[in-house]
Scaffold this motif. Structure first.
Motif, short mmCIF file in Angstrom:
data_model
loop_
_atom_site.label_atom_id
_atom_site.label_comp_id
_atom_site.label_asym_id
_atom_site.label_seq_id
_atom_site.Cartn_x
_atom_site.Cartn_y
_atom_site.Cartn_z
N ASP A 129 0.84 -1.19 0.00
CA ASP A 129 0.00 0.00 0.00
C ASP A 129 0.88 1.24 0.00
OD1 ASP A 129 -1.80 2.05 0.45
OD2 ASP A 129 -3.03 0.88 1.82
N PRO B 277 -8.41 -1.82 0.51
CA PRO B 277 -7.35 -1.26 1.35
C PRO B 277 -7.90 -0.83 2.70
CG PRO B 277 -8.06 0.35 -0.24
CD PRO B 277 -8.78 -0.92 -0.59
N CYS C 234 -1.40 -4.92 -2.81
CA CYS C 234 -2.36 -4.86 -3.91
C CYS C 234 -1.71 -5.39 -5.18
CB CYS C 234 -2.84 -3.42 -4.11
SG CYS C 234 -3.90 -3.19 -5.54
N TRP D 123 -8.91 0.22 -4.90
CA TRP D 123 -7.58 0.69 -4.55
C TRP D 123 -7.20 1.98 -5.28
CZ3 TRP D 123 -3.79 -1.13 -1.19
CH2 TRP D 123 -4.11 -2.30 -0.51
N ALA E 178 -6.41 4.84 -2.86
CA ALA E 178 -5.20 4.58 -2.09
C ALA E 178 -3.94 4.89 -2.88
CB ALA E 178 -5.19 3.13 -1.60
#
Length: 801
Positions: free
Chosen positions: A339, A407, A446, A471, A474
């Motif tokens: 992340d 996330p 991810c 995602w 993020a």
């Protein structure tokens, strides 16, 4: 007694006299008023602390608790949600991107193609100079999650049959090396999607095969078919419905005729895409991407000596994202990354302040290596509740529907950072309780796909990040905090023109999406003009250009007179008519491959026209220019265009010969050979102009949204009239170091114009480019420009932005 009884039995009149009633009760009202005034001390105002008590003990108290929450609160809760799939939908069904709130605070938002999209930065639409400087020195990002992704699943032979019927160029017509690379999933391909069996283009698409080594689970489940393949296809949302219907129709026909099963489904709202463009795009990716695992076969590297990177599940000590040159064009890289919100502190601290003050992206090689090595150890600095769980069994993006988790929520991330800060200062926060129940509800890594967008022109440099839709947010914020500048649709159009790539749908007049797009644009302009007073309104110009006008057809009278500059309905004898009849029977097509262009020239008996598609002629272009045989053969060629055939256009790049700015919608005209000397002679700067009265009457609106050319009537306008051969679809971008416009010219007229110029020029002074005249719709001046035919520079022209 009898009289009283008779009086009571008298029926009432039904009317009450207010004055008599008040007089009869006046004494009672006066006494009541005096008693009340004495108790209240003549203060009849209701006290504030007693106002709410009137309904506090009634049975209606529950009605207040059941009141609907305000729209502001409901919308905030709705937009803060981050579901695993799908978009946030408004009341009228319009979808919002995951970055909608971020864009709404900084961009003008408009409703297009079923989405609320960022149209551009606030203001009158300027700022292209600053944007292009940022593209050359830094990085730009664009949220392209609104593109529709189609998932195809079948045997390899069935998918190849499907692509051969619908795509131009098909994978079989590509070069052997590129075709094999695309088929193995090492690279992605670009093509035009067409209807099966007929030349009706839909939209440009990008397609990607799933690599062989990533299909273990699906292949095992198929006992009868060992070569089941998966493929993703991206297409623009304005044509996604039509494209999906076309794919399903072909799949159904293959099932009925061949008995082959092809699964076709839309992944709308499941995959996101972030485009990173610019010279510093790769440096931005190096800062936010920390790979945990690498695909087992790093086939997309030019130097495939990276055995030490295979089957790695821990943070890599030597990053694979070290040199951008090690990746080939159209390369695809599958990664599982941490992340990026966890890597914010270390990477930024590794960049010297002096370099941040100067050029953000001009970082030395040693600094890049230090920052990368330092970022690889960021996993050790994560809070203990954020350590990735079961990283060795990380999922691939192709299996994201079953395995990838969303996330971590932002408020939980802030809470963990707060706990870590307190632990650093040896403080204990009794109010915050570390919850372990949320560990399994989010993921700290991810799976993504990196796609390199390095086209043959070499001017566009960038990457695309394909990731799960949950995602996108993020990754978006870390990209912005690293120095990337977000752009909207208008700014993306500027970039496409600067690098010389077409932009869908404005540069695709042969696609149905172009008509709807220009109709909406014309409606918006009409509403803007209605807000002005009649005295301040300019004259109307067409938005939906007349591409199928008879002015673009060739007839015998014009060919025999050998005057390409005269209107098409002015014959040898000088007879003329006022309006140009439309040519509705002529189909519009744009040749985007050399094979299409060659097929069209054979169709109209124009094999000897002076158009030389790349790859067809083995001789060099310089030898073709000085060959007099080509000119003599082209002089005797009479193409058959306009007699029930289609009009074929070629995309050209227009550059001003001396000066001039070409706007969108400008008319490209064929000059006389004597007109060229007006600009080539240095002592003459007057140029060529048309009368002011003819500018407003150049087009005539026959019906709402349908325009046609109107022939000049007076002598001065006829002398300055030059025959149109095309239009400008994308105008100049201010601030570009390579100012050029994108236009489309009719192929036969362009070839005849080159013949007219080469036949009157010495062989050593002939040019590869074609001289054309360009006139903006509200201008009286013609500007001389050089038109470069793209299909003479490259074998296909299917790349778009």
């Amino acid at each position: 007694m009898v009289a009283a009884t008779a009086t009571r039995q008298t029926p009432a009149s039904g009317n009450v006299n207010a004055f008599k009633f008040a007089e009869s009760r006046a004494a009672e009202l006066d006494s009541l008023q005096s008693i009340t005034s004495n108790r209240l001390n003549d203060d009849f105002r209701t006290h504030r602390n007693k106002r709410r008590r009137t309904t506090s003990f009634t049975t209606k108290t529950g009605r207040r608790n059941k009141q609907k929450t305000s729209r502001r609160v409901r919308r905030r809760i709705e937009l803060q949600n981050n579901p695993e799939q799908g978009f946030v939908v408004s009341g009228d069904g319009t979808k919002r991107l995951r970055t909608h709130v971020w864009h709404a605070k900084r961009f003008s938002i408009g409703k297009m193609w079923g989405f609320y999209l960022p149209l551009g930065l606030h203001g009158p639409g300027k700022g292209s100079r600053s944007l292009l400087n940022c593209y050359r020195q830094g990085a730009l990002i664009h949220d392209a999650s609104f593109y529709t992704v189609i998932h195809l699943k079948a045997s390899q032979e069935a998918l190849l049959t499907l692509l051969t019927q619908l795509l131009i160029p098909s994978p079989s017509h590509c070069s052997e090396h590129l075709s094999q690379s695309i088929l193995c999933g090492e690279s992605f391909g670009t093509a035009m999607l067409h209807h099966s069996g007929q030349y009706k283009p839909i939209c440009p698409v990008t397609y990607l095969w799933r690599p062989f080594h990533q299909q273990g689970t699906d292949v095992e489940t198929e006992s009868s078919s060992a070569n089941v393949r998966h493929m993703w296809m991206w297409m623009h949302p304005s044509a996604s419905a039509q494209g999906l219907d076309c794919l399903k129709l072909v799949c159904q026909n293959m099932m009925n005729k061949m008995g082959v099963m092809v699964d076709c489904a839309s992944l709308d709202g499941q995959l996101g895409r972030i485009d990173v463009m610019g010279e510093g795009a790769f440096q931005i990716l190096q800062k936010i991407l920390q790979p945990l695992t690498l695909s087992e076969n790093p086939w997309n590297l030019k130097n495939s000596s990276m055995k030490e990177h295979t089957n790695i599940c821990e943070p890599m000590q030597i990053s694979i994202l070290e040199k951008e040159e090690s990746f080939s064009s159209y390369a695809v890289l599958s990664l599982n990354v941490v992340d990026p919100r966890f890597l914010s502190t270390k990477v930024v601290a590794a960049i010297p302040d002096a370099q941040l003050a100067g050029d953000l992206f001009d970082i030395s090689e040693d600094t890049n290596k230090d920052s990368l090595v330092e970022s690889h150890h960021c996993k050790e600095d994560l809070p203990f509740t954020l350590q990735p769980q079961n990283e060795s069994s990380s999922s691939d993006l192709w299996d994201f529907i079953e395995k990838v988790q969303p996330p971590m929520e932002e408020h939980l991330l802030c809470q963990e950072r707060h706990i870590k800060s307190l632990d650093f200062f040896c403080l204990k926060d009794t109010s915050s309780v570390k919850s372990s129940s949320t560990k399994d509800n989010f993921s700290t890594s991810c799976p993504i796909l990196l796609m390199r967008n390095s086209y043959r022109s070499g001017l566009l440099k960038g990457w695309s990040i394909v990731l799960p839709i949950s995602w996108v947010k993020a990754f978006w914020i870390p990209l912005v905090t690293r120095g990337a500048h977000a752009i909207g649709l208008r700014e993306k159009h500027w970039i496409s023109c600067d690098v010389g790539l077409p932009y869908f749908p404005p540069d695709f007049p042969d696609c149905p999406a172009y008509s709807s797009f220009m109709a909406n644009k014309a409606e918006a302009v009409e509403q803007t003009m209605d807000c002005r007073s009649p005295a301040m309104r300019p004259f109307k110009v067409p938005m939906l250009l007349p591409w199928n006008s008879r002015c673009f057809t060739v007839n015998d009278s014009v060919r025999q007179s050998s005057i390409i500059g005269l209107p098409c309905n002015i014959g040898v004898n000088g007879d003329q008519s006022g309006d140009v009849p439309p040519c509705d029977s002529c189909e519009i097509s744009v040749a985007r491959t050399c094979k299409e262009l060659t097929s069209f020239l054979q169709e109209v008996s124009g094999d000897h026209l002076l158009i030389f598609p790349k790859g067809i002629n083995t001789d060099s272009f310089s030898s073709l220019m000085i060959n007099e045989t080509n000119i003599s053969q082209a002089s005797g060629t009479v193409p058959l265009v306009g007699q029930g055939n289609r009009l074929c256009y070629l995309r050209v790049l227009l550059r001003a010969f001396k000066e001039g700015v070409f706007d969108e919608g400008a008319v490209i005209c064929a000059p006389h050979f004597s007109d060229i000397s007006l600009w080539t002679r240095s002592e003459n700067d007057e140029g060529l102009h048309v009368p002011d009265a003819f500018v407003s009457s150049y087009f005539k609106e026959q019906s709402p949204g349908k325009w046609e050319f109107q022939m000049p009537e007076d002598t001065a306008a006829r002398e300055a009239y030059r025959r149109p051969i095309g239009f400008v679809t994308t105008g100049f971008v201010r601030g570009s170091k390579r100012p050029s416009a994108i236009g489309l010219c009719e192929a036969v007229l362009l070839a005849q114009l080159r013949l007219d110029q080469w036949s009157q020029t010495k062989p050593k002074k002939r040019r590869k480019e074609v001289f054309v005249l360009v006139r903006n719709l509200r201008s009286t001046a013609y500007r001389l420009a050089l038109a470069t035919i793209l299909l003479e520079e490259q074998e296909d022209d299917v790349e778009s932005l």
